[in-house]
Design a protein around this motif. Structure first.
Motif, PDB file in Angstrom:
ATOM      1  N   ILE A 146      -6.716   9.871  -1.334  1.00 45.32           N
ATOM      2  CA  ILE A 146      -5.195  10.311  -1.274  1.00 45.32           C
ATOM      3  C   ILE A 146      -4.640  10.265  -2.599  1.00 45.32           C
ATOM      4  O   ILE A 146      -5.122   9.597  -3.377  1.00 45.32           O
ATOM      5  CB  ILE A 146      -4.292   9.321  -0.361  1.00 45.32           C
ATOM      6  CG1 ILE A 146      -4.722   7.935  -0.694  1.00 45.32           C
ATOM      7  CG2 ILE A 146      -4.588   9.559   1.198  1.00 45.32           C
ATOM      8  CD1 ILE A 146      -3.451   6.845  -0.001  1.00 45.32           C
ATOM      9  N   PHE A 147      -3.819  11.159  -3.204  1.00 44.66           N
ATOM     10  CA  PHE A 147      -3.089  11.180  -4.183  1.00 44.66           C
ATOM     11  C   PHE A 147      -1.496  10.777  -3.917  1.00 44.66           C
ATOM     12  O   PHE A 147      -1.045  11.231  -2.909  1.00 44.66           O
ATOM     13  CB  PHE A 147      -3.085  12.684  -4.701  1.00 44.66           C
ATOM     14  CG  PHE A 147      -4.139  12.898  -5.470  1.00 44.66           C
ATOM     15  CD1 PHE A 147      -5.296  13.531  -4.581  1.00 44.66           C
ATOM     16  CD2 PHE A 147      -4.690  12.995  -6.735  1.00 44.66           C
ATOM     17  CE1 PHE A 147      -6.540  13.810  -5.206  1.00 44.66           C
ATOM     18  CE2 PHE A 147      -5.966  13.413  -7.148  1.00 44.66           C
ATOM     19  CZ  PHE A 147      -6.797  13.829  -6.180  1.00 44.66           C
ATOM     20  N   VAL A 177      -1.377   8.735  -8.552  1.00 41.40           N
ATOM     21  CA  VAL A 177      -2.263   8.022  -8.657  1.00 41.40           C
ATOM     22  C   VAL A 177      -3.333   8.326  -7.389  1.00 41.40           C
ATOM     23  O   VAL A 177      -2.938   8.701  -6.461  1.00 41.40           O
ATOM     24  CB  VAL A 177      -1.836   6.656  -8.226  1.00 41.40           C
ATOM     25  CG1 VAL A 177      -2.999   5.685  -8.226  1.00 41.40           C
ATOM     26  CG2 VAL A 177      -0.933   6.187  -9.452  1.00 41.40           C
ATOM     27  N   ARG A 178      -4.700   8.590  -7.794  1.00 39.23           N
ATOM     28  CA  ARG A 178      -5.951   8.697  -6.895  1.00 39.23           C
ATOM     29  C   ARG A 178      -6.548   7.682  -6.410  1.00 39.23           C
ATOM     30  O   ARG A 178      -6.880   6.590  -7.199  1.00 39.23           O
ATOM     31  CB  ARG A 178      -6.723   9.613  -7.816  1.00 39.23           C
ATOM     32  CG  ARG A 178      -7.739  10.114  -6.776  1.00 39.23           C
ATOM     33  CD  ARG A 178      -8.940  10.931  -7.682  1.00 39.23           C
ATOM     34  NE  ARG A 178      -9.712  11.541  -6.941  1.00 39.23           N
ATOM     35  CZ  ARG A 178     -10.889  12.042  -7.626  1.00 39.23           C
ATOM     36  NH1 ARG A 178     -11.076  11.971  -8.867  1.00 39.23           N
ATOM     37  NH2 ARG A 178     -11.878  12.597  -6.806  1.00 39.23           N
ATOM     38  N   SER A 201      -5.766   5.773   6.908  1.00 38.35           N
ATOM     39  CA  SER A 201      -6.442   7.121   7.080  1.00 38.35           C
ATOM     40  C   SER A 201      -5.484   8.030   8.005  1.00 38.35           C
ATOM     41  O   SER A 201      -5.568   9.279   7.912  1.00 38.35           O
ATOM     42  CB  SER A 201      -7.838   6.876   7.573  1.00 38.35           C
ATOM     43  OG  SER A 201      -7.495   6.597   9.176  1.00 38.35           O
ATOM     44  N   LYS A 202      -4.516   7.556   8.623  1.00 39.46           N
ATOM     45  CA  LYS A 202      -3.495   8.388   9.441  1.00 39.46           C
ATOM     46  C   LYS A 202      -2.412   8.912   8.865  1.00 39.46           C
ATOM     47  O   LYS A 202      -1.427   9.559   9.417  1.00 39.46           O
ATOM     48  CB  LYS A 202      -3.342   7.694  11.023  1.00 39.46           C
ATOM     49  CG  LYS A 202      -4.835   7.597  11.530  1.00 39.46           C
ATOM     50  CD  LYS A 202      -4.563   7.033  12.889  1.00 39.46           C
ATOM     51  CE  LYS A 202      -5.821   6.687  13.755  1.00 39.46           C
ATOM     52  NZ  LYS A 202      -6.359   5.559  13.459  1.00 39.46           N
ATOM     53  N   VAL A 203      -2.332   8.438   7.564  1.00 40.39           N
ATOM     54  CA  VAL A 203      -0.990   8.727   6.946  1.00 40.39           C
ATOM     55  C   VAL A 203      -1.171  10.288   6.112  1.00 40.39           C
ATOM     56  O   VAL A 203      -2.172  10.343   5.418  1.00 40.39           O
ATOM     57  CB  VAL A 203      -0.800   7.799   5.789  1.00 40.39           C
ATOM     58  CG1 VAL A 203       0.539   8.250   4.881  1.00 40.39           C
ATOM     59  CG2 VAL A 203      -0.519   6.512   6.350  1.00 40.39           C
ATOM     60  N   MET A 204      -0.465  10.892   6.771  1.00 39.79           N
ATOM     61  CA  MET A 204      -0.768  12.485   6.394  1.00 39.79           C
ATOM     62  C   MET A 204       0.028  12.750   5.055  1.00 39.79           C
ATOM     63  O   MET A 204       1.063  12.399   4.646  1.00 39.79           O
ATOM     64  CB  MET A 204      -0.335  13.216   7.658  1.00 39.79           C
ATOM     65  CG  MET A 204      -1.239  13.043   8.682  1.00 39.79           C
ATOM     66  SD  MET A 204      -2.835  13.804   8.409  1.00 39.79           S
ATOM     67  CE  MET A 204      -3.911  12.503   9.357  1.00 39.79           C
ATOM     68  N   ARG A 264      -4.231  14.725   0.706  1.00 38.45           N
ATOM     69  CA  ARG A 264      -5.134  13.619   1.543  1.00 38.45           C
ATOM     70  C   ARG A 264      -6.462  14.510   1.843  1.00 38.45           C
ATOM     71  O   ARG A 264      -6.414  15.770   2.375  1.00 38.45           O
ATOM     72  CB  ARG A 264      -4.646  13.418   2.896  1.00 38.45           C
ATOM     73  CG  ARG A 264      -5.274  12.535   3.656  1.00 38.45           C
ATOM     74  CD  ARG A 264      -4.440  12.424   5.005  1.00 38.45           C
ATOM     75  NE  ARG A 264      -5.526  11.839   6.076  1.00 38.45           N
ATOM     76  CZ  ARG A 264      -6.210  12.444   6.922  1.00 38.45           C
ATOM     77  NH1 ARG A 264      -6.548  13.725   6.638  1.00 38.45           N
ATOM     78  NH2 ARG A 264      -7.019  11.946   7.670  1.00 38.45           N
ATOM     79  N   LYS A 265      -7.754  13.895   1.693  1.00 40.96           N
ATOM     80  CA  LYS A 265      -8.786  14.626   2.095  1.00 40.96           C
ATOM     81  C   LYS A 265      -9.972  13.672   2.531  1.00 40.96           C
ATOM     82  O   LYS A 265      -9.852  12.707   2.054  1.00 40.96           O
ATOM     83  CB  LYS A 265      -9.334  15.170   0.711  1.00 40.96           C
ATOM     84  CG  LYS A 265     -10.665  16.364   0.990  1.00 40.96           C
ATOM     85  CD  LYS A 265     -10.877  16.752  -0.422  1.00 40.96           C
ATOM     86  CE  LYS A 265     -12.188  17.564  -0.798  1.00 40.96           C
ATOM     87  NZ  LYS A 265     -12.445  17.824  -1.942  1.00 40.96           N
TER      88      LYS A 265
END
Ligand code: FAD
Ligand code: FES
Ligand code: MG
Length: 278
Positions: free
Chosen positions: A17-18, A59-60, A74-77, A7-8
């Motif tokens: 996210i990948f 999958v990107r 966006s909060k999934v780490m 995640r970036k």
């Protein structure tokens, strides 16, 4: 469960996210998307497959935080999982060796454009890519688009990188000196409408990728209904890519504005900018 392995934050409120999804990574082609749910109570979020790594089964995805579900995503780490990721959905882009092609991307639409840039380059085309955003920080995937483009033109509203102006101005400049076989434009609806008008002036077919509200992604719910070539189409199964000149833009934009009133003001500003620039 579908694990987020990387995640970036790519830009302010834009994340990459990948996700581990081997079956999708093996099948997905440029132009296709997935629908994911963060947890069993989550809304369905359609996102374009930006890239795949079939060997690693990844999958990107790239998304902009625009409301509740994307904020939650966006909060999934790294190391955490999504409840489901369904796909690949939609029709793939027709990738062939056409000759010289033009690819136009705006804002987070650049994420959806990138796999098509890459696919067309790998198929042997001469690729001219035009990217536009409000400001430099939002102009994502510049280096990767450069890698797969013979020419890359950057446009920003504030001139913080590349030229100051709209992508349609860059299109005019390129149409003036190049023989373009086919074009693609992906970005805000109003941008795609004006890219279509610009390409039509030069008799160049242009494909756009429509992003109406999607729920099931299988042609059953009717949420993604659009009028194309005077007939009803479902963007999730018949698209999301369509020929720009066949899209009923007024109907599409007014339906999108029902869900997103703030877009109305942005569209008015865009229309004014286009008319000021001829
Ligand atoms: P909300 O507050 O619920 O809504 C904000 C706005 O997002 C809405 O007004 C509407 O315009 C849009 N939206 C909301 N729900 C949906 C839905 N179920 N389907 C479509 N649009 C919706 N965004 C990206 O950032 N990156 C992508 O690669 C990307 N690819 C997409 C591909 C397709 C085929 C489609 C249809 C949409 C794509 N989107 C992409 C848009 C993304 O799905 C929405 O931004 C997201 O669902 C918003 O959810 P939210 O709850 O955060 O926002
Ligand atoms: Fe339901 Fe397309 S998302 S018909
Ligand atoms: Mg939502």
């Amino acid at each position: 469960m579908f694990k987020v392995v990387k995640r970036k934050e790519l830009a302010p409120i834009e994340f990459e996210i990948f996700v581990e999804a081997p079956r999708i990574a093996n099948k997905a082609k440029p132009g296709q998307f997935v629908i994911l749910r963060i947890d069993e109570y989550g809304e369905r979020i359609p996102l374009t497959v930006v890239d795949v790594d079939p060997e690693a089964g990844l999958v990107r995805l790239i998304f902009q935080v625009i409301g509740k579900s994307t904020a939650q995503l966006s909060k999934v780490m790294e190391g955490e999982s999504l409840a489901d990721v369904v796909g690949p959905l939609g029709k793939p882009t027709d990738i062939e060796n056409f000759g010289t092609v033009m690819l136009v991307g705006g804002g987070v639409g650049i994420a959806a454009l990138f796999p098509i840039v890459k696919g067309l380059k790998e198929a042997g085309n001469r690729v001219i890519t035009i990217l536009g955003a409000k400001t430099k920080d939002l102009l994502i995937l510049r280096d990767e688009c450069q890698e797969y483009s013979d020419e890359l033109i950057l446009m920003t509203d504030d001139g913080s990188i590349g030229q100051k102006g709209l992508v349609t101005q860059a299109m005019e400049e390129v149409f003036g000196r190049e023989d373009i076989h086919t074009a693609w434009a992906i970005g805000p609806s109003i941008m795609m409408k004006f890219c279509t008008i610009t390409a039509q002036k030069h008799d160049v077919p242009i494909y756009v990728s429509l992003n109406p509200i999607m729920i099931d992604g299988t042609g059953m719910c009717g949420g993604c209904r659009v009028t194309v070539a005077d007939s009803i189409k479902f963007a999730c199964v018949d698209g999301p890519e369509f020929l720009g000149e066949e899209v009923d833009w007024d109907e599409f934009i007014s339906r999108m504005q029902q869900y997103r009133p703030e877009e109305m003001q942005a569209n008015e500003i865009y229309e004014k900018q286009v008319s000021n620039n001829g």
